[in-house]
Design an enzyme around this catalytic site. Structure first.
Site, mmCIF file in Angstrom:
data_model
loop_
_atom_site.group_PDB
_atom_site.id
_atom_site.type_symbol
_atom_site.label_atom_id
_atom_site.label_comp_id
_atom_site.label_asym_id
_atom_site.label_seq_id
_atom_site.Cartn_x
_atom_site.Cartn_y
_atom_site.Cartn_z
ATOM 1 N N TRP A 151 -2.738 0.512 6.239
ATOM 2 C CA TRP A 151 -3.490 -0.021 5.587
ATOM 3 C C TRP A 151 -4.500 0.427 6.260
ATOM 4 O O TRP A 151 -6.287 0.994 5.256
ATOM 5 C CB TRP A 151 -3.937 -1.200 4.981
ATOM 6 N N HIS A 152 -5.309 -0.060 7.524
ATOM 7 C CA HIS A 152 -6.473 0.406 8.338
ATOM 8 C C HIS A 152 -6.482 1.990 9.282
ATOM 9 O O HIS A 152 -7.459 2.751 8.875
ATOM 10 C CB HIS A 152 -6.211 -0.562 9.440
ATOM 11 N N GLY A 153 -5.521 2.332 8.821
ATOM 12 C CA GLY A 153 -4.946 4.041 8.792
ATOM 13 C C GLY A 153 -4.025 4.580 9.656
ATOM 14 O O GLY A 153 -3.140 3.924 9.581
#
Length: 428
Positions: free
Chosen positions: A321-323
């Site tokens: 989700w963060h990247g």
């Protein structure tokens, strides 16, 4: 438009507050219309074309909510609109955030896809999760369907939390869109919270971040064991004060407008276990994944192998989700393994240790995790971790370490103090 920018502080925010509280003070629907337009303008300042993506998401999810409600009223199954909503939202997120990453992996495996140049809309992960929460909450009867497109659009685009969170679930904010209380005391509290958040961001995060940038830019051959840990310590403070600062600013801005957002950080660096750390760090994200992914998968009310699998899925999703990068996936799985170990047996052993050792255990593992999080290049990450653990005959320290330590020691001490409840007590 950054909250700490001159344009926001001296133009956008004053105009919004003046219009919101003078001509529209007693007209709630007028305030909502104005907030919707102001928030779209706020987003369009940096992402003019991607406003269309956001508007499409608003219209689609507004329709999905009505579809779910219609199925309920007719006594039909609500699975089709829910599945469609999840597929559309995750599909949009995949195209913008993960398509090029996925095609790159497939090409390395022998495929020959043309990789398009797709820009990532700011904040798409945040507002996509918020719109998904709306449909799920309506499906679960945790919230009433929103029949006003303006009010739903206001929920999605509300500028205080639009581009950097916290992730606000519809069931926590839906009622406030229609009914909220504005008062002088609440406004003053919002100003105070906003200024504390800006101080975290501008005075601490930005300054200590320069130390991390210095070490991140160094060639691996120039690093020492002590220097690499000092660099990660700087990033540890930078990411906390940057993110918690923005969360405080969002909470403060919301309070100025009469909204009350749930806290997003609760002194995570005083934790005595990784389990506790994730109860205190980015609370809105961990809560979202727990309520909308972990529990639907079965949570821990299942067999031990299935429970471990659930944790791995949730933390793989949390990481990515963060990247769209391998280091984020590794970072998520790193925490999954630690949480599984703590829940299986390590947590009970930790409780028998002195509190100081529990804190050291947690901080050590968190520092290692931030090294994984901060360095996207796999080769550089591997080399940096080797230096941190003194592998390959790396020197312990050098003159550069002494220079950076003495130069940044005051701000590091301030950051250390401010990341504990003692800092808040001194402030009060």
């Amino acid at each position: 438009m950054l909250f700490s920018s001159s344009v926001f502080l001296f133009l956008f925010l004053p105009v919004v507050l003046l219009v919101y509280y003078l001509p529209l003070r007693r007209w709630r629907q007028g305030q909502n219309v104005f907030l919707l337009l102001a928030s779209l303008g706020f987003y369009a300042w940096g992402e003019p074309w991607f406003v269309l993506v956001m508007l499409g998401s608003i219209l689609a999810n507004y329709g999905f909510g009505l579809w779910v409600d219609a199925c309920k009223r007719a006594g039909r199954t609500c699975a089709p609109p829910l599945v469609t909503a999840l597929a559309v939202n995750l599909g949009i997120l995949f195209v913008f955030k993960y398509l090029t990453f996925t095609l790159g992996i497939l090409n390395r495996l022998g495929a020959a896809f043309v990789i398009p140049g797709i820009e990532l809309p700011i904040g798409i992960s945040f507002y996509t999760f918020q719109t998904m929460s709306y449909t799920i909450d309506v499906y679960r009867d945790d919230a009433k369907v929103q029949r006003s497109l303006v009010n739903f659009g206001t929920f999605v685009t509300l500028f205080p939390q639009l581009i950097a969170g916290p992730i606000i679930k519809y069931k926590d904010l839906g009622d406030q869109i229609d009914q909220r209380t504005c008062s002088t005391d609440k406004f003053a509290s919002g100003v105070q919270t906003f200024m504390v958040g800006m101080a975290k961001k501008v005075l601490i995060a930005n300054n200590v971040g320069m130390l991390w940038e210095s070490y991140k830019a160094m060639a691996l051959g120039e690093l020492t064991v002590a220097g690499s840990w000092l660099g990660v310590l700087a990033f540890t403070f930078q990411i906390y004060f940057d993110f918690s600062g923005y969360s405080d600013m969002a909470i403060g801005l919301g309070r100025m407008l009469g909204f009350e957002f749930l806290p997003n950080f609760n002194y995570p660096y005083i934790s005595k276990s990784i389990t506790e750390f994730w109860r205190r760090w980015h609370i809105s994200l961990s809560t979202w994944f727990r309520e909308y992914l972990y529990i639907p998968l079965g949570g821990n009310r299942c067999s031990k192998p299935r429970w471990m699998f659930n944790l791995l899925v949730v933390w793989a999703a949390t990481g990515i989700w963060h990247g769209a990068s391998w280091n984020f996936l590794i970072w998520g799985l790193y925490f999954a393994v630690l949480l599984i170990l703590e829940k299986a047996f390590l947590g009970k052993l930790l409780q028998k240790l002195p509190a100081a050792l529990q804190h050291l255990y947690t901080l050590f593992l968190v520092l290692v995790s931030w090294a994984i999080f901060a360095i996207e290049d796999a080769g550089h990450l591997s080399g940096y971790l080797r230096v941190m653990f003194g592998l390959g005959g790396v020197p312990l320290a050098d003159s550069a370490f002494g220079y950076y330590l003495t130069s940044y020691l005051p701000i590091l001490c301030v950051a250390g103090l401010a990341s504990t409840p003692l800092g808040a007590s001194l402030y009060r």
